[in-house]
Scaffold this motif. Structure first.
Motif, mmCIF file in Angstrom:
data_model
loop_
_atom_site.group_PDB
_atom_site.id
_atom_site.type_symbol
_atom_site.label_atom_id
_atom_site.label_comp_id
_atom_site.label_asym_id
_atom_site.label_seq_id
_atom_site.Cartn_x
_atom_site.Cartn_y
_atom_site.Cartn_z
ATOM 1 N N CYS A 185 2.653 45.127 33.998
ATOM 2 C CA CYS A 185 2.729 44.864 35.241
ATOM 3 C C CYS A 185 2.989 43.427 35.634
ATOM 4 N N GLU A 209 -3.121 49.686 38.301
ATOM 5 C CA GLU A 209 -4.249 48.875 38.783
ATOM 6 C C GLU A 209 -4.311 48.023 39.841
ATOM 7 N N CYS A 210 -3.120 47.677 40.120
ATOM 8 C CA CYS A 210 -2.894 46.911 41.477
ATOM 9 C C CYS A 210 -1.860 47.658 42.505
ATOM 10 N N CYS A 247 -0.232 42.052 37.670
ATOM 11 C CA CYS A 247 -1.769 41.850 36.913
ATOM 12 C C CYS A 247 -1.632 42.104 35.549
#
Ligand SMILES: [Zn+2]
Length: 96
Positions: free
Chosen positions: A87, A70-71, A90
């Protein structure tokens, strides 16, 4: 009476003399055999210096790296038994 008692005593003593020495000679090893055994001094000396400080050096750092999809954050997982982890950036679930 006195002679009969003495004779019985002599017979008893002879029986004891005849019986007692037979037991150790037949069933028991000579006493010197235990003292002369060379097995005990042959034990290897205990030397802890030759042993490695850690049981398994490869297991000293049980961790692996994970990439968040995601990040794109990279972080380290210390528990290798985990199959997924959140994570830390995030809070997305990252499959391991
Ligand atoms: Zn993330």
């Amino acid at each position: 009476m006195k002679r009969k008692q003495q004779r019985e005593l002599v017979e008893l003593t002879e029986q004891m003399i005849n019986n007692v020495p037979q037991l150790p000679n037949q069933d028991q090893p000579p006493i010197n055999a235990d003292i002369a055994l060379p097995d005990l001094p042959t034990l290897p000396p205990v030397d802890g210096a030759s042993l490695p400080p850690l049981p398994m050096p490869g297991m000293a750092v049980p961790q692996k790296e994970a990439n968040c999809l995601e990040c794109a954050a990279k972080f380290t997982i210390k528990d290798l038994r985990l199959t997924k982890v959140k994570c830390p950036v995030c809070d997305a679930v990252v499959q391991l």
